[in-house]
Write an enzyme that holds these catalytic residues in place. Structure first.
Site, PDB file in Angstrom:
ATOM      1  N   TYR A   1      43.982  35.069  42.045  1.00  0.00           N
ATOM      2  CA  TYR A   1      42.982  35.833  41.290  1.00  0.00           C
ATOM      3  C   TYR A   1      43.226  37.342  41.435  1.00  0.00           C
ATOM      4  CZ  TYR A   1      38.484  38.082  40.348  1.00  0.00           C
ATOM      5  OH  TYR A   1      37.506  38.930  39.895  1.00  0.00           O
TER       6      TYR A   1
ATOM      7  N   GLY B   1      29.170  35.796  30.493  1.00  0.00           N
ATOM      8  CA  GLY B   1      29.306  35.914  31.944  1.00  0.00           C
ATOM      9  C   GLY B   1      28.195  36.754  32.567  1.00  0.00           C
TER      10      GLY B   1
ATOM     11  N   TRP C   1      31.905  41.352  44.825  1.00  0.00           N
ATOM     12  CA  TRP C   1      30.833  40.415  45.174  1.00  0.00           C
ATOM     13  C   TRP C   1      29.690  40.428  44.148  1.00  0.00           C
ATOM     14  CZ3 TRP C   1      29.687  40.224  51.151  1.00  0.00           C
ATOM     15  CH2 TRP C   1      30.889  40.107  51.854  1.00  0.00           C
TER      16      TRP C   1
ATOM     17  N   ALA D   1      36.802  37.236  32.214  1.00  0.00           N
ATOM     18  CA  ALA D   1      37.840  37.111  33.245  1.00  0.00           C
ATOM     19  C   ALA D   1      37.848  35.685  33.758  1.00  0.00           C
ATOM     20  CB  ALA D   1      37.577  38.065  34.406  1.00  0.00           C
TER      21      ALA D   1
ATOM     22  N   THR E   1      38.635  44.259  40.602  1.00  0.00           N
ATOM     23  CA  THR E   1      38.053  43.694  41.817  1.00  0.00           C
ATOM     24  C   THR E   1      38.618  44.302  43.102  1.00  0.00           C
ATOM     25  OG1 THR E   1      37.940  41.630  43.093  1.00  0.00           O
ATOM     26  CG2 THR E   1      39.781  41.851  41.608  1.00  0.00           C
TER      27      THR E   1
HETATM   28  N1  LIG Z   1      32.196  37.677  40.135  1.00  0.00           N
HETATM   29  C1  LIG Z   1      32.561  38.540  41.077  1.00  0.00           C
HETATM   30  O1  LIG Z   1      32.199  38.396  42.250  1.00  0.00           O
HETATM   31  C2  LIG Z   1      33.404  39.731  40.731  1.00  0.00           C
HETATM   32  C3  LIG Z   1      33.815  40.598  41.755  1.00  0.00           C
HETATM   33  C4  LIG Z   1      34.608  41.702  41.436  1.00  0.00           C
HETATM   34  C5  LIG Z   1      34.978  41.925  40.134  1.00  0.00           C
HETATM   35  N2  LIG Z   1      34.583  41.061  39.165  1.00  0.00           N
HETATM   36  C6  LIG Z   1      35.042  41.297  37.794  1.00  0.00           C
HETATM   37  O2  LIG Z   1      33.901  41.608  36.990  1.00  0.00           O
HETATM   38  C7  LIG Z   1      34.134  41.146  35.651  1.00  0.00           C
HETATM   39  C8  LIG Z   1      32.970  40.296  35.198  1.00  0.00           C
HETATM   40  O3  LIG Z   1      32.843  39.202  36.111  1.00  0.00           O
HETATM   41  P1  LIG Z   1      31.550  38.287  36.194  1.00  0.00           P
HETATM   42  O4  LIG Z   1      31.115  38.292  37.599  1.00  0.00           O
HETATM   43  O5  LIG Z   1      30.602  38.651  35.109  1.00  0.00           O
HETATM   44  O6  LIG Z   1      32.267  36.883  35.936  1.00  0.00           O
HETATM   45  P2  LIG Z   1      31.747  35.598  35.199  1.00  0.00           P
HETATM   46  O7  LIG Z   1      30.289  35.462  35.334  1.00  0.00           O
HETATM   47  O8  LIG Z   1      32.648  34.498  35.655  1.00  0.00           O
HETATM   48  O9  LIG Z   1      32.046  35.952  33.689  1.00  0.00           O
HETATM   49  C9  LIG Z   1      33.332  35.936  33.168  1.00  0.00           C
HETATM   50  C10 LIG Z   1      33.228  35.416  31.763  1.00  0.00           C
HETATM   51  O10 LIG Z   1      34.561  35.319  31.231  1.00  0.00           O
HETATM   52  C11 LIG Z   1      34.621  34.096  30.560  1.00  0.00           C
HETATM   53  N3  LIG Z   1      35.971  33.591  30.406  1.00  0.00           N
HETATM   54  C12 LIG Z   1      36.715  32.888  31.293  1.00  0.00           C
HETATM   55  N4  LIG Z   1      37.871  32.524  30.728  1.00  0.00           N
HETATM   56  C13 LIG Z   1      37.834  32.990  29.464  1.00  0.00           C
HETATM   57  C14 LIG Z   1      38.726  32.908  28.374  1.00  0.00           C
HETATM   58  N5  LIG Z   1      39.899  32.266  28.447  1.00  0.00           N
HETATM   59  N6  LIG Z   1      38.371  33.505  27.218  1.00  0.00           N
HETATM   60  C15 LIG Z   1      37.184  34.126  27.096  1.00  0.00           C
HETATM   61  N7  LIG Z   1      36.298  34.243  28.086  1.00  0.00           N
HETATM   62  C16 LIG Z   1      36.630  33.665  29.258  1.00  0.00           C
HETATM   63  C17 LIG Z   1      33.781  33.139  31.340  1.00  0.00           C
HETATM   64  O11 LIG Z   1      33.437  32.044  30.529  1.00  0.00           O
HETATM   65  P3  LIG Z   1      33.126  30.632  31.217  1.00  0.00           P
HETATM   66  O12 LIG Z   1      31.845  30.830  31.968  1.00  0.00           O
HETATM   67  O13 LIG Z   1      33.034  29.733  30.059  1.00  0.00           O
HETATM   68  O14 LIG Z   1      34.276  30.353  32.125  1.00  0.00           O
HETATM   69  C18 LIG Z   1      32.610  34.005  31.703  1.00  0.00           C
HETATM   70  O15 LIG Z   1      31.616  33.971  30.707  1.00  0.00           O
HETATM   71  C19 LIG Z   1      35.480  40.420  35.697  1.00  0.00           C
HETATM   72  O16 LIG Z   1      36.491  41.305  35.300  1.00  0.00           O
HETATM   73  C20 LIG Z   1      35.667  40.081  37.157  1.00  0.00           C
HETATM   74  O17 LIG Z   1      37.034  39.957  37.508  1.00  0.00           O
HETATM   75  C21 LIG Z   1      33.790  39.970  39.427  1.00  0.00           C
END
Ligand SMILES: NC(=O)c1ccc[n+]([C@@H]2O[C@H](COP(=O)([O-])OP(=O)(O)OC[C@H]3O[C@@H](n4cnc5c(N)ncnc54)[C@H](OP(=O)(O)O)[C@@H]3O)[C@@H](O)[C@H]2O)c1
Length: 302
Positions: free
Chosen positions: A126, A12, A151, A61, A102
């Site tokens: 979510y 991710g 974000w 996630a 988040t």
């Molecule tokens: N993205 C945002 O805007 C945001 C905002 C606030 C907080 N956060 C938090 O920050 C953290 C990292 O987020 P990120 O932005 O890096 O998100 P991301 O790019 O979507 O990365 C999440 C990773 O988790 C993987 N994943 C999903 N389902 C899974 C499963 N069942 N088993 C194992 N891995 C799985 C995804 O794989 P796939 O790509 O194969 O689905 C992806 O590689 C998370 O806790 C998220 O809630 C994110």
């Protein structure tokens, strides 16, 4: 001895950056979705017991905010229950757990930055499942750092930066929501901050176990974020619209700015202002040239 570090969600946005940046600080086991499915409790237990890590960083996630509305069970398993299982297993083997949450745990009705103890009231599946995950970790009562952020964008994956860049190349006008306010965060800056906490020593980090808001400073609407991405170019024109003009199945908070004082007091540093970080990100041209063209599409995930 170098600590063993298990990074989940290694493919991710944050996970990818963490794997590279943590490498000098320990033996990193990078577990992406293919090697560790966080929806499978037995697989989580087996992975942690097999790795015997000193540190677990859960960057995995279910982040597809809209899709979560129609897949609440899967989102609940990954965001709600997996963090509790990781916390149990971390406690069992004496590891520190670092986890991300988040601003979507809040309803966005505030007008000033949210402190960590502000009442939560998620508006979508979510956010509700991420809150469940926070609570599951707290219930275990081990050594865990939970960093709420907002974000997240970066040079890979699905995110607002890449979506706006793609649309900017295709269209003369971008209509972007202007009545949702938050703070954009580059995945690398979040990973760097995490590594800085780890580099100060795992015992010191464990002593500071708890919930923190980790974010760049400043604030922006999605429209201002898009304008900053597009820059001074004549085209495309960035046109502000309301949330009502861009309905989606998932409601999103109108305001999600996180107060970061607790993090700064505990760890002794703050993140930069979001525009400064965006400029640093977009200047990373080398990586941009090298990234795979098929890996990005659609809209911001969170
Ligand atoms: N993205 C945002 O805007 C945001 C905002 C606030 C907080 N956060 C938090 O920050 C953290 C990292 O987020 P990120 O932005 O890096 O998100 P991301 O790019 O979507 O990365 C999440 C990773 O988790 C993987 N994943 C999903 N389902 C899974 C499963 N069942 N088993 C194992 N891995 C799985 C995804 O794989 P796939 O790509 O194969 O689905 C992806 O590689 C998370 O806790 C998220 O809630 C994110």
């Amino acid at each position: 001895m170098r600590p063993t570090i298990l990074v989940t969600g290694a493919g991710g946005q944050i996970g990818f950056e963490l794997v590279r940046l943590l490498a000098p600080h320990g033996e990193v086991i990078a577990a992406d979705r293919a090697s560790l499915d966080l929806a499978d409790p037995d697989a989580i237990v087996a992975a942690v017991r097999g790795a015997k890590p000193e540190l677990i960083v859960n960057a995995g996630a279910y982040t597809a905010v809209v899709r979560a509305e129609s897949e609440p069970a899967l989102a609940g398993a990954v965001n709600g229950r997996a963090p509790g299982i990781l916390a149990e297993e971390a406690k069992r083997c004496g590891a520190l757990l670092i986890h991300y949450s988040t601003d979507y745990v809040f309803d966005g009705a505030a007008a000033t930055p949210y402190p960590e103890d502000a009442p939560t009231a998620p508006l979508n599946v979510y956010g509700a499942t991420k809150l469940e995950g926070e609570r599951a970790i707290a219930e275990v009562g081990g050594h865990a750092l939970v960093f709420r952020t907002s974000w997240v964008y970066g040079l890979r994956g699905r995110n607002f930066l890449l979506t706006v860049e793609r649309l900017a190349a295709e269209r003369d006008e971008l209509r972007i929501v202007a009545d949702q306010v938050g703070v954009p965060n580059w995945s690398r800056a979040l990973a760097e901050a995490t590594v800085r906490v780890v580099a100060a020593g795992l015992p010191a980090a464990a002593e500071r176990a708890g919930l923190y808001h980790l974010s760049a400073t400043g604030r922006a609407s999605w429209c201002e974020f898009a304008q900053a991405i597009v820059g001074n170019a004549q085209r495309p024109r960035v046109v502000p619209i309301t949330t009502a003009e861009y309905p989606t199945p998932a409601r999103r908070p109108a305001y999600g700015v996180l107060a970061t004082r607790r993090f700064e007091a505990a760890f002794g540093f703050a993140l930069a202002e979001w525009r400064e970080t965006l400029a640093r990100c977009t200047a990373s041209t080398k990586e941009r040239a090298g990234r795979s063209p098929g890996s990005k599409s659609a809209s911001a995930s969170d």
